[in-house]
Write an enzyme that holds these catalytic residues in place. Structure first.
Site, PDB file in Angstrom:
ATOM      1  N   LEU A  56      -9.840  -3.367   5.355  1.00 23.61           N
ATOM      2  CA  LEU A  56     -10.794  -2.850   4.248  1.00 23.61           C
ATOM      3  C   LEU A  56     -11.299  -4.026   3.518  1.00 23.61           C
ATOM      4  CD1 LEU A  56      -9.082   0.416   2.802  1.00 23.61           C
ATOM      5  CD2 LEU A  56     -11.481   0.263   4.302  1.00 23.61           C
ATOM      6  N   GLY A  57     -10.537  -5.201   3.536  1.00 19.90           N
ATOM      7  CA  GLY A  57     -11.111  -6.401   3.004  1.00 19.90           C
ATOM      8  C   GLY A  57      -9.935  -7.276   2.693  1.00 19.90           C
ATOM      9  N   GLY A  67      -8.666 -10.443  -0.135  1.00 24.65           N
ATOM     10  CA  GLY A  67      -8.896 -11.471  -1.430  1.00 24.65           C
ATOM     11  C   GLY A  67      -7.819 -12.372  -1.887  1.00 24.65           C
ATOM     12  N   GLY A  90      -4.380 -10.954  -1.652  1.00 27.62           N
ATOM     13  CA  GLY A  90      -3.768 -10.452  -0.203  1.00 27.62           C
ATOM     14  C   GLY A  90      -4.808  -9.517   0.492  1.00 27.62           C
ATOM     15  N   VAL A 129      -6.336  -5.646   2.176  1.00 28.36           N
ATOM     16  CA  VAL A 129      -6.265  -4.260   2.122  1.00 28.36           C
ATOM     17  C   VAL A 129      -6.473  -3.663   3.498  1.00 28.36           C
ATOM     18  CG1 VAL A 129      -6.596  -2.378   0.708  1.00 28.36           C
ATOM     19  CG2 VAL A 129      -6.589  -4.466  -0.224  1.00 28.36           C
ATOM     20  N   LYS A 152      -1.980  -2.276   0.320  1.00 27.39           N
ATOM     21  CA  LYS A 152      -2.408  -3.773  -0.203  1.00 27.39           C
ATOM     22  C   LYS A 152      -1.227  -4.616   0.154  1.00 27.39           C
ATOM     23  CE  LYS A 152      -4.106  -6.402  -4.056  1.00 27.39           C
ATOM     24  NZ  LYS A 152      -4.707  -6.363  -5.465  1.00 27.39           N
ATOM     25  N   ASP A 185      -7.517  -2.975 -18.508  1.00 24.85           N
ATOM     26  CA  ASP A 185      -8.681  -3.498 -17.937  1.00 24.85           C
ATOM     27  C   ASP A 185      -9.657  -2.371 -17.426  1.00 24.85           C
ATOM     28  OD1 ASP A 185     -10.398  -5.528 -17.058  1.00 24.85           O
ATOM     29  OD2 ASP A 185      -9.360  -5.809 -15.127  1.00 24.85           O
TER      30      ASP A 185
END
Length: 564
Positions: free
Chosen positions: A15-16, A18, A21, A23, A38, A132
């Protein structure tokens, strides 16, 4: 992480990726339920303090079972790696929805705020403060329901939290800027700021740099326009400068919201809002993990403990702890003796003049960083532990991690961009650039965390007439004594605020000697009726600590002129 994966799951697709790490979309072998996993970079996974802090936090987060909170199922670690198993939400992030469609209807914005307050209330009941909250961390499903995501997989705050600021500047409550411990009131402020952005299409404050944003959150009038008049009181309540002036818990604010929404938009307001959110999410269905709407419903995944792997799911024991600060790549800034840790990505590079440059003092506000946001193509966020910033040194973390797709995000739930490979990738955290200079070669002094003391507010006249009146007094001098443990009068910024006609105004005050500050109210426009105006004084010291008068003074503005 070198081919390691938690047992009991089968990877479907990435899924991506960054800074913290990669995902992946996976299925739970026993139930077939889809989940987001993740995989943490080895830098995080090998950090003993991170593992210890998150292991304890996972027990609390796993116990939050609310339809408006994206659940954490398991934290799995072994000698080969560490991973977090989360609920997969079939939908898009609120950030993507706002970017694609702009401002929502008032009913839709109220639905988002209601869902967020419900999720926050569930978290606060477990002793967890999100810290956040922002549009990137709110997920909207195909049914229009909103879910709160990313409760913190970035930095362990640990001891000394009172000297660190964690959050996203555009949504941070005034007290967060001073390094005060996070409380539910901080989350309520951020949720209301996001509510304003849903209503208007822009954040409440949009200063060009951190210093301007700090000033706006601490001292600028609470924005209400161009939001619809029926919700102005909600904005004033939720974004009050002092945390004690906000609703003290999310349930109290929910009660106020229900009353305002029902009176202004009728008993069917929520159904209309959910339908509009569902329609907006459907227009972005190509970004969902399951564009055909068939997936995303996830039951709790349970897996037996192994000898070599430690799995922490929703253990039925809890100790009250502050939530780990959630963020994307962290930038550190020493400002007024307080270390500031902010999420930083490319979403709002305007804070750095349009450039996400490690060399700038004003880091950009964060882009998407939800831990499993389906509306983001890039992946999970990370941040640098507070202990890595040397005292007395100005440092800034890298504003960009590994190469990311054009639409950055941090959480699973969205189809990968064309640039994402067919295999889950783990990309190491880019280390922060070395500081170019030291602020001081001597040890840093203890941070100033004491707010100024504001004495009783007095007025030279309690009755004034409007501008244009020829014979009466049209102004009144406002006075207050202000003292601070470290900042002298020249370093203090003192102002008084008053509300008139639905608008809050701020007037600067100047030193009159002996710790007394004075300012002038008036001339003011003629009111329709005689108006009693409350006036409070706020002082900010050199370290950014803010103090407020305990009670207001009052000046009455007449609605007629003294005859000549």
């Amino acid at each position: 992480m070198s081919g390691w994966q938690p047992s009991g799951y089968t990877t479907v697709r990435p899924l991506g990726a960054g800074a913290s790490g990669s995902v992946v979309l996976a299925t739970h072998d026993e139930t077939g339920a889809p989940v987001a996993i993740k995989y943490l970079t080895r830098e995080l996974g090998d950090d003993t303090s991170f593992r210890n802090a998150f292991r304890q936090e996972a027990r609390l987060l796993g116990e939050i079972n609310d339809p408006h909170v994206c659940r954490l199922y398991e934290y799995v670690e072994s000698a080969a790696g560490a991973a977090i198993v989360m609920e997969l939400v079939n939908g898009v992030s609120l950030r993507q929805m706002l970017r694609a469609h702009g401002a929502t209807t008032p009913e839709s914005a109220l639905c988002v705020l209601k869902g967020s307050l419900s999720g926050l209330a569930a978290a606060h009941a477990r002793g967890v403060v999100h810290r956040d909250y922002k549009p990137e961390n709110v997920l909207v499903t195909g049914e229009g329901q909103s879910k709160l995501a990313d409760f913190g997989i970035a930095v362990p705050v640990g001891l000394g939290a009172e000297t660190l600021v964690s959050g996203t500047p555009r949504y941070m409550a005034p007290e967060q800027w001073t390094g005060a411990p996070a409380t539910p009131a901080c989350d309520i402020y951020a949720a209301t700021a996001t509510f304003f952005e849903c209503l208007t299409g822009k954040p409440p404050y949009d200063g060009p740099n951190l210093f301007a944003l700090h000033e706006q959150h601490a001292n600028a009038p609470i924005p209400t326009d161009p939001a619809p008049p029926p919700v102005h009181d909600l904005l004033r309540h939720g974004m009050a400068k002092q945390p004690t002036d906000r609703p003290q818990h999310a349930h109290a604010f929910l009660h106020i919201l229900e009353q305002v929404a029902g009176a202004a938009y009728g008993p069917d307001w929520e159904n209309r809002g959910l339908r509009d959110l569902a329609r907006r999410a459907a227009l972005l269905a190509a970004l969902w993990p399951f564009p055909d709407g068939t997936g995303g419903a996830t039951s709790l995944a349970t897996t037996a403990l192994g000898a070599a792997t430690q799995r922490l799911g929703p253990a039925r024991r809890g100790r009250k702890r502050i939530a780990l600060a959630s963020s994307a790549i962290v930038a550190a800034l020493l400002l007024g003796g307080v270390g500031y840790h902010y999420a930083a990505a490319t979403e709002h590079a305007a804070l750095a003049g349009g450039k996400a440059s490690p060399a700038t003092v004003d880091p950009p506000a964060t882009g998407p960083s939800g831990a499993n946001s389906p509306g983001a193509t890039a992946a999970a966020s990370a941040s640098t532990p507070a202990a890595s910033t040397p005292a007395g040194t100005v440092t800034q973390g890298a504003t960009n991690g590994p190469t990311q797709p054009a639409d950055p995000g941090t959480t699973p739930g969205k189809s990968p961009s064309p640039s994402t490979s067919g295999k889950p990738t783990v990309k190491p955290t880019t280390p922060a650039p070395s500081p170019s200079a030291s602020v001081s070669t001597s040890p840093a002094p203890p941070p100033d965390t004491t707010a100024p003391t504001v004495g009783t507010v007095s007025t030279s006249r309690t009755l004034i007439e409007a501008d244009g009146c020829r014979y009466g007094y049209r102004t009144s001098t406002i006075s207050a004594t202000v003292t601070d443990n470290k900042s002298g009068p020249a370093a203090l910024k003192v102002s008084f605020r008053y509300a008139l006609g639905g608008t809050t105004s701020t007037v600067a005050m100047s030193s009159a000697g002996q710790g007394v500050f004075q300012g002038t109210i008036g001339p003011l426009p003629m009111p329709e009726t005689e108006t009693r105006i409350p006036i409070s004084v706020v002082a900010v010291d050199a370290a950014g600590n803010s103090g407020k008068s305990a009670s207001p003074a009052y000046v009455t503005l007449q609605n007629y002129c003294t005859p000549g």
